[in-house]
Enzyme design. Structure first.
Site, mmCIF file in Angstrom:
data_model
loop_
_atom_site.group_PDB
_atom_site.id
_atom_site.type_symbol
_atom_site.label_atom_id
_atom_site.label_comp_id
_atom_site.label_asym_id
_atom_site.label_seq_id
_atom_site.Cartn_x
_atom_site.Cartn_y
_atom_site.Cartn_z
ATOM 1 N N HIS B 82 -17.994 -7.949 10.229
ATOM 2 C CA HIS B 82 -17.204 -7.009 11.037
ATOM 3 C C HIS B 82 -16.403 -6.086 10.115
ATOM 4 O O HIS B 82 -16.395 -4.866 10.297
ATOM 5 C CB HIS B 82 -16.278 -7.779 11.987
ATOM 6 C CG HIS B 82 -15.177 -6.952 12.578
ATOM 7 N ND1 HIS B 82 -15.398 -5.987 13.528
ATOM 8 C CD2 HIS B 82 -13.839 -6.934 12.345
ATOM 9 C CE1 HIS B 82 -14.248 -5.417 13.858
ATOM 10 N NE2 HIS B 82 -13.281 -5.963 13.149
ATOM 11 N N ASP B 111 -21.326 26.405 2.645
ATOM 12 C CA ASP B 111 -21.893 25.056 2.761
ATOM 13 C C ASP B 111 -21.140 24.169 1.786
ATOM 14 O O ASP B 111 -20.222 24.635 1.111
ATOM 15 C CB ASP B 111 -23.396 25.058 2.428
ATOM 16 C CG ASP B 111 -24.123 23.884 3.098
ATOM 17 O OD1 ASP B 111 -23.678 22.739 2.914
ATOM 18 O OD2 ASP B 111 -25.111 24.132 3.813
ATOM 19 N N TRP B 147 -14.532 -10.245 3.675
ATOM 20 C CA TRP B 147 -14.986 -8.999 3.038
ATOM 21 C C TRP B 147 -14.430 -8.891 1.630
ATOM 22 O O TRP B 147 -14.942 -8.123 0.817
ATOM 23 C CB TRP B 147 -14.596 -7.787 3.880
ATOM 24 C CG TRP B 147 -13.193 -7.294 3.713
ATOM 25 C CD1 TRP B 147 -12.080 -7.846 4.277
ATOM 26 C CD2 TRP B 147 -12.745 -6.175 2.951
ATOM 27 N NE1 TRP B 147 -10.969 -7.126 3.911
ATOM 28 C CE2 TRP B 147 -11.339 -6.088 3.094
ATOM 29 C CE3 TRP B 147 -13.376 -5.214 2.156
ATOM 30 C CZ2 TRP B 147 -10.564 -5.108 2.477
ATOM 31 C CZ3 TRP B 147 -12.601 -4.239 1.546
ATOM 32 C CH2 TRP B 147 -11.207 -4.191 1.705
ATOM 33 N N SER B 174 -22.930 6.021 -2.517
ATOM 34 C CA SER B 174 -22.896 7.042 -1.476
ATOM 35 C C SER B 174 -21.501 7.649 -1.372
ATOM 36 O O SER B 174 -21.342 8.878 -1.319
ATOM 37 C CB SER B 174 -23.310 6.416 -0.143
ATOM 38 O OG SER B 174 -22.908 7.225 0.929
ATOM 39 N N SER B 175 -20.477 6.788 -1.368
ATOM 40 C CA SER B 175 -19.107 7.295 -1.255
ATOM 41 C C SER B 175 -18.746 8.174 -2.438
ATOM 42 O O SER B 175 -18.104 9.214 -2.285
ATOM 43 C CB SER B 175 -18.102 6.147 -1.205
ATOM 44 O OG SER B 175 -18.333 5.351 -0.097
ATOM 45 N N HIS B 258 -6.462 -1.663 -2.483
ATOM 46 C CA HIS B 258 -5.330 -0.963 -1.898
ATOM 47 C C HIS B 258 -5.558 0.536 -1.782
ATOM 48 O O HIS B 258 -5.354 1.100 -0.714
ATOM 49 C CB HIS B 258 -3.993 -1.302 -2.553
ATOM 50 C CG HIS B 258 -2.919 -0.903 -1.610
ATOM 51 N ND1 HIS B 258 -2.604 -1.649 -0.503
ATOM 52 C CD2 HIS B 258 -2.208 0.226 -1.511
ATOM 53 C CE1 HIS B 258 -1.720 -0.998 0.222
ATOM 54 N NE2 HIS B 258 -1.453 0.142 -0.361
ATOM 55 N N GLU B 260 -8.295 1.830 -1.364
ATOM 56 C CA GLU B 260 -9.283 1.897 -0.279
ATOM 57 C C GLU B 260 -8.598 2.029 1.079
ATOM 58 O O GLU B 260 -9.052 2.755 1.962
ATOM 59 C CB GLU B 260 -10.167 0.644 -0.317
ATOM 60 C CG GLU B 260 -11.057 0.431 0.896
ATOM 61 C CD GLU B 260 -12.153 1.464 1.038
ATOM 62 O OE1 GLU B 260 -12.466 2.133 0.029
ATOM 63 O OE2 GLU B 260 -12.681 1.622 2.149
ATOM 64 N N TYR B 262 -5.881 3.514 1.683
ATOM 65 C CA TYR B 262 -5.434 4.897 1.852
ATOM 66 C C TYR B 262 -6.601 5.856 1.963
ATOM 67 O O TYR B 262 -6.473 6.929 2.548
ATOM 68 C CB TYR B 262 -4.485 5.286 0.716
ATOM 69 C CG TYR B 262 -3.206 4.499 0.821
ATOM 70 C CD1 TYR B 262 -2.511 4.483 2.017
ATOM 71 C CD2 TYR B 262 -2.725 3.733 -0.220
ATOM 72 C CE1 TYR B 262 -1.364 3.733 2.165
ATOM 73 C CE2 TYR B 262 -1.568 2.981 -0.079
ATOM 74 C CZ TYR B 262 -0.896 2.991 1.117
ATOM 75 O OH TYR B 262 0.227 2.258 1.266
ATOM 76 N N SER B 273 -2.136 16.142 11.285
ATOM 77 C CA SER B 273 -1.342 17.317 10.918
ATOM 78 C C SER B 273 -1.982 18.624 11.380
ATOM 79 O O SER B 273 -1.354 19.673 11.352
ATOM 80 C CB SER B 273 -1.148 17.371 9.397
ATOM 81 O OG SER B 273 -0.521 16.198 8.956
ATOM 82 N N HIS B 307 0.531 -6.740 -3.994
ATOM 83 C CA HIS B 307 1.224 -7.224 -2.790
ATOM 84 C C HIS B 307 0.253 -7.899 -1.830
ATOM 85 O O HIS B 307 0.676 -8.518 -0.867
ATOM 86 C CB HIS B 307 2.034 -6.119 -2.107
ATOM 87 C CG HIS B 307 1.223 -5.036 -1.468
ATOM 88 N ND1 HIS B 307 1.606 -3.727 -1.482
ATOM 89 C CD2 HIS B 307 0.049 -5.056 -0.801
ATOM 90 C CE1 HIS B 307 0.709 -2.996 -0.835
ATOM 91 N NE2 HIS B 307 -0.246 -3.784 -0.422
ATOM 92 N N HIS B 308 -1.046 -7.774 -2.097
ATOM 93 C CA HIS B 308 -2.029 -8.518 -1.300
ATOM 94 C C HIS B 308 -2.146 -9.953 -1.787
ATOM 95 O O HIS B 308 -2.906 -10.727 -1.222
ATOM 96 C CB HIS B 308 -3.404 -7.854 -1.391
ATOM 97 C CG HIS B 308 -3.449 -6.493 -0.779
ATOM 98 N ND1 HIS B 308 -3.774 -6.276 0.530
ATOM 99 C CD2 HIS B 308 -3.169 -5.271 -1.292
ATOM 100 C CE1 HIS B 308 -3.711 -4.973 0.793
ATOM 101 N NE2 HIS B 308 -3.345 -4.354 -0.299
ATOM 102 N N THR B 333 5.732 7.944 3.521
ATOM 103 C CA THR B 333 5.137 7.728 4.839
ATOM 104 C C THR B 333 6.135 8.102 5.926
ATOM 105 O O THR B 333 5.773 8.719 6.936
ATOM 106 C CB THR B 333 4.698 6.264 5.006
ATOM 107 O OG1 THR B 333 3.971 5.875 3.838
ATOM 108 C CG2 THR B 333 3.815 6.090 6.216
ATOM 109 N N LYS B 336 6.243 11.777 6.470
ATOM 110 C CA LYS B 336 5.154 12.281 7.301
ATOM 111 C C LYS B 336 5.470 12.113 8.780
ATOM 112 O O LYS B 336 5.316 13.037 9.575
ATOM 113 C CB LYS B 336 3.838 11.574 6.963
ATOM 114 C CG LYS B 336 3.390 11.798 5.541
ATOM 115 C CD LYS B 336 1.897 11.654 5.371
ATOM 116 C CE LYS B 336 1.164 12.832 5.912
ATOM 117 N NZ LYS B 336 1.210 14.023 5.061
ATOM 118 N N ARG B 455 -5.257 -16.683 9.667
ATOM 119 C CA ARG B 455 -6.383 -15.832 10.025
ATOM 120 C C ARG B 455 -7.685 -16.514 9.624
ATOM 121 O O ARG B 455 -7.680 -17.521 8.919
ATOM 122 C CB ARG B 455 -6.260 -14.462 9.342
ATOM 123 C CG ARG B 455 -6.259 -14.537 7.841
ATOM 124 C CD ARG B 455 -5.894 -13.212 7.200
ATOM 125 N NE ARG B 455 -7.002 -12.262 7.283
ATOM 126 C CZ ARG B 455 -7.214 -11.286 6.400
ATOM 127 N NH1 ARG B 455 -6.412 -11.130 5.368
ATOM 128 N NH2 ARG B 455 -8.236 -10.469 6.543
#
Lengths: 292, 534
Positions: B82, B111, B147, B174-175, B258, B260, B262, B273, B307-308, B333, B336, B455
């Site tokens: 998932h 293009d 994951w 690809s990314s 991390h 990722e 963002y 915006s 922090h993870h 943040t 924003k 979890r």
């Protein structure tokens, strides 16, 4: 009215068996039974209310705008698009709040990491999928795994209603027994993959790695039974390796320890170790089979 | 952004104008940014439903205590797949699709800069996901170690292991190609007069995101390659027995992981915006501050990864640093969110579907931000870590955050793409069902986590039963509501819904970007002569 509510709450609290602080529809973190857990709970509530206050302010402005400045009500858009003054204000104020938050958090963190002067050290080893407790220099060690009733009920389509099983998934065959008001140091390691040892009422969790030792400490301030679970995904039965800590009075703990030592050092393990070992062998075989 | 004045000579391109190739060649050999954008978006929509079905399997099993439907290993596979499908298959390609469609239109380019690489970067994805999803059918099942693929557990995976790692390598390649394309396009192909600080914020968000992708995707590739050699070639990067360290994997992974996070939210900030000023009929408040805030968040994302992993037993100084650095993210943040609120203040608001989703984004993403701030407090994180509180947190920033922003973007630009307005009533119904059920689904998970539910468990103790049931009901409500999204889009593509869209689509005053100077739908080749921005 308030008084009545208070009595009702007290009556309910008194009626709960020790350690069963969890209730259905529970919405918050337990205050816990150690000095650290209480401090952590305090930090949690502090940051929570800080967030609530900020949320109320920001959301009020937004909701006010949504209600008041509608085109359908003939609102005419303003033409300004910046204001250095307010932008500085709402950058500086959050920094001040964060500093105010960071100070108590740092203090608690320093306490959590202070492992000195422990009075009892226990080595806890995670295995797929059970825990092993070794009271260092006491000659007592044993495995601790999910109790049989829960184990029967948790099988796929077992037909047993979990609600009929007391402490479903949170009961073990051999409990981890510790004395009250004693600084207990837990040395964590693992025999296979990463696990994490966690008892919510103690406020802390820590990962257990194969080949490394991590540590945490707690000092429970009241007796009772406290329940937790492995908190790091460790494979097939990750959800089924509970942790149950029984905090006894110092005298009762000594008596328990002596009783354990009298029956050849690892008495609880006499019954548990045999199936536990065979379980480990099966796991090893499984791992090999998977690798192939 | 200042007002854009353009002089587009609409007749200039009929000299060598050619439409799309016929049939399947148009798609397989596509080099047109609009076609490739469309393929990205449709692919991500498909993956959104695939990942959604997996989520519903998870929530169905968790509907009540006891194991009723799936065995624990398959459950673990579902949580793992998932996440991989939603992150790499749904959210990231959706934003790349939006980038393909909108960046050339927003900066006045004909293009993307590298059209053939564009084709390649898209066509890798169906192969990558076929490979990843086919692991569901191999012996031992799909990857089930989360994951994050922490070793040693991930090394116990069967034949699915090398397949999933190769799939991740493909997705990463690809990314990276997509990101290179975005950077080269923005840096070289802006219309004359469009300085960096005149670019629309969606383009800005993507420019910074593209740098993040180039910086961290190779790190992920390195991490999973080390897993691969640990598994097959006898290295011991992550095994203490050979002098390695499993914690090192977590450091490397989260150095990717991390940023990722963002990567999935900065383009969303850009979308919001664009939408809020449009439907507030007022220019974005503090444009420069918004750009600098995105840049600061991107910078901070590189120094907060641990922090993870507060629970791995880092030295005190390390925990302090990562706690304080993480708390700092709240500042840009906050800027924003405040600026969005200030944009609405004294505006002239209307509530079409894109605005509804954008407003829900601001409210609900902010809630996710608050729980993020709570998680930053290291001592409290010792309680929150690896519980449903974390699950609630990141789903709040990813679902009513990133996913709502994608839906807002689709509802915002769909009339521009297809040339027809869509069924507003159905879209609004889709919004209200989504907004209500997403909260029924994820809000109770905060409670579950705080009350002590870890979890990634397939079954739970009975005191967690009530909120889990509520959460599962929310999940099914949210899941089925997405069928409306599909219907709205398909109707619009087939031209069966409603009136023809005007060039400006929403309002004659706002929106102001270059994309609104083109017809709806825009010509197959747009801006063959660069517009001039003053």
């Amino acid at each position: 009215m308030l008084k009545i509510l208070k009595y009702v709450a007290a009556a309910i609290a008194a009626g709960l068996p020790a350690g069963a602080a969890f209730a259905a529809w529970e919405v918050n973190m337990p205050v816990g039974v150690t000095e650290l857990s209480r401090e952590i709970h305090g930090l949690h509530m502090l940051i929570f209310w800080v967030c609530v206050v900020i949320a109320v302010l920001v959301f009020s402005v937004m909701i006010y705008s949504i209600v008041k400045f509608r085109r359908s009500k003939g609102a005419v858009p303003a033409t300004w698009d910046h204001s250095t003054k307010v932008e500085v204000v709402w950058t500086v104020i959050p920094i001040a709040i964060l500093v105010g938050m960071a100070v108590p958090a740092a203090e608690t963190l320093i306490k959590i990491e202070d492992m000195r002067d422990s009075e009892l050290t226990v080595k806890v080893t995670g295995y797929q999928w059970q825990w092993h407790y070794d009271y260092l220099d006491k000659g007592v060690s044993f495995f601790s795994r999910l109790d049989r009733k829960s184990d029967a009920a948790r099988q796929l389509r077992s037909g047993i209603d979990p609600r009929t099983v007391e402490n479903y998934l949170l009961e073990v065959d051999n409990r981890f027994v510790v004395p009250v008001d004693t600084k207990v140091r837990v040395l964590l390691t693992s025999g296979d993959v990463v696990h994490a040892w966690w008892v919510p009422e103690f406020g802390l969790k820590k990962d257990a790695f194969p080949g490394f030792i991590t540590e945490l400490w707690f000092r429970a301030t009241r007796t009772g039974v406290f329940r937790g679970q492995c908190a790091e995904l460790c494979g097939y039965d990750h959800g089924f390796m509970p942790i149950v800590v029984e905090v006894k009075s110092k005298e009762d703990f000594e008596a328990w320890l002596q009783e354990q030592q009298a029956t050849t050092g690892t008495p609880a393990a006499q019954t548990a170790a045999a199936p536990a070992t065979s379980q480990l062998e099966t796991d090893a075989a499984l791992t090999v089979a998977r690798a192939e | 952004m200042s007002t854009v004045h353009t002089h587009v000579d609409t007749h200039v391109h009929d000299a060598h104008d050619h439409g799309p190739a016929k049939g399947w060649r148009r798609w397989v050999f596509a080099t047109n940014h609009k076609d490739i954008g469309t393929m990205y978006l449709l692919f991500s929509l498909a993956m959104f439903f695939v990942g959604g079905v997996m989520a519903l399997i998870i929530r169905a099993e968790l509907f009540q205590p006891g194991l009723q439907l799936v065995d624990p290993m398959f459950f673990n596979s579902m949580t793992t797949m998932h996440a991989l499908v939603m992150i790499f298959g749904a959210v990231m390609p959706a934003f790349v699709g939006l980038a393909n469609w909108m960046i050339p239109l927003q900066i006045g380019a004909p293009d993307m800069a590298l059209p053939r690489m564009n084709n390649f970067s898209f066509w890798i994805l169906p192969f990558a996901f076929t490979l990843l999803l086919s692991t569901l059918f191999v012996e031992g099942g799909a990857p089930a170690s989360g994951w994050t693929m922490y070793p040693p557990l991930s090394l116990q995976t069967g034949p699915a292991f090398p397949m999933s790692i190769f799939a991740i390598h493909l997705m990463g390649a690809s990314s990276i190609m997509g990101a290179i394309n975005v950077i080269v396009t923005i840096m070289n192909m802006r219309a004359p007069g469009m300085t960096l600080l005149k670019m629309p914020l969606f383009t800005w968000g993507w420019l910074i995101t593209a740098y993040l992708i180039i910086a961290v995707m190779p790190v992920l590739a390195g991490a999973v390659t080390m897993l691969l050699t640990d598994h097959f070639f006898g290295t011991t990067f992550f095994s203490a027995a050979g002098g390695g360290d499993p914690v090192m994997y977590q450091h490397i992974f989260w150095f990717f992981g991390h940023p990722e996070v963002y990567i999935m939210i900065l383009p969303a900030f850009g979308v919001i915006s664009e939408i809020i000023p449009t439907f507030s009929r007022k220019r974005l408040f503090g444009y420069d501050a918004m750009v600098y805030a995105i840049a600061s968040i991107a910078f901070l994302s590189f120094i907060v990864w641990a922090h993870h992993m507060f629970t791995v037993g880092m030295p005190l100084a390390g925990q302090m640093f990562f706690m304080l650095a993480t708390m700092l993210i709240a500042v840009p943040t906050g800027v924003k969110v405040f600026n969005w609120a200030a944009t609405m203040y004294k505006g002239s608001l209307t509530f079409e579907p894109p605005m509804l989703f954008a407003l829900a984004f601001v409210f609900l993403f902010t809630i996710g931000g608050f729980s993020g701030l709570m998680l930053a407090i290291a001592p409290a994180d010792f309680q929150y870590h690896d519980t449903y509180f974390v699950v609630a947190h990141f789903h709040y920033v990813l679902v009513p955050g990133a996913v709502f922003a994608i839906m807002a973007a689709v509802y915002f630009w769909l009339p521009k793409w297809t040339g027809r307005m869509y069924n507003m009533k159905l879209a609004k119904t889709h919004f209200w069902l989504s907004a209500i059920f997403v909260n029924v689904l994820f809000f109770p998970q905060h409670f579950l986590g705080l009350a002590g539910m870890p979890r990634r468990i397939p079954d739970y103790s009975t005191q967690f039963a009530d909120w889990n049931m509520v959460s599962s009901i929310g999940a099914f409500g949210f899941g089925f509501a997405q069928i409306l999204f599909l219907i709205v889009i398909l109707q619009s593509i087939r031209g069966r819904s409603g009136v023809k869209a005007t060039d400006k689509v929403w309002d004659d005053g706002m929106p102001q970007g270059l994309e609104w100077t083109l017809s709806s739908p825009p010509p197959y080749h747009s801006f063959e002569v660069a517009p001039e921005v003053k």
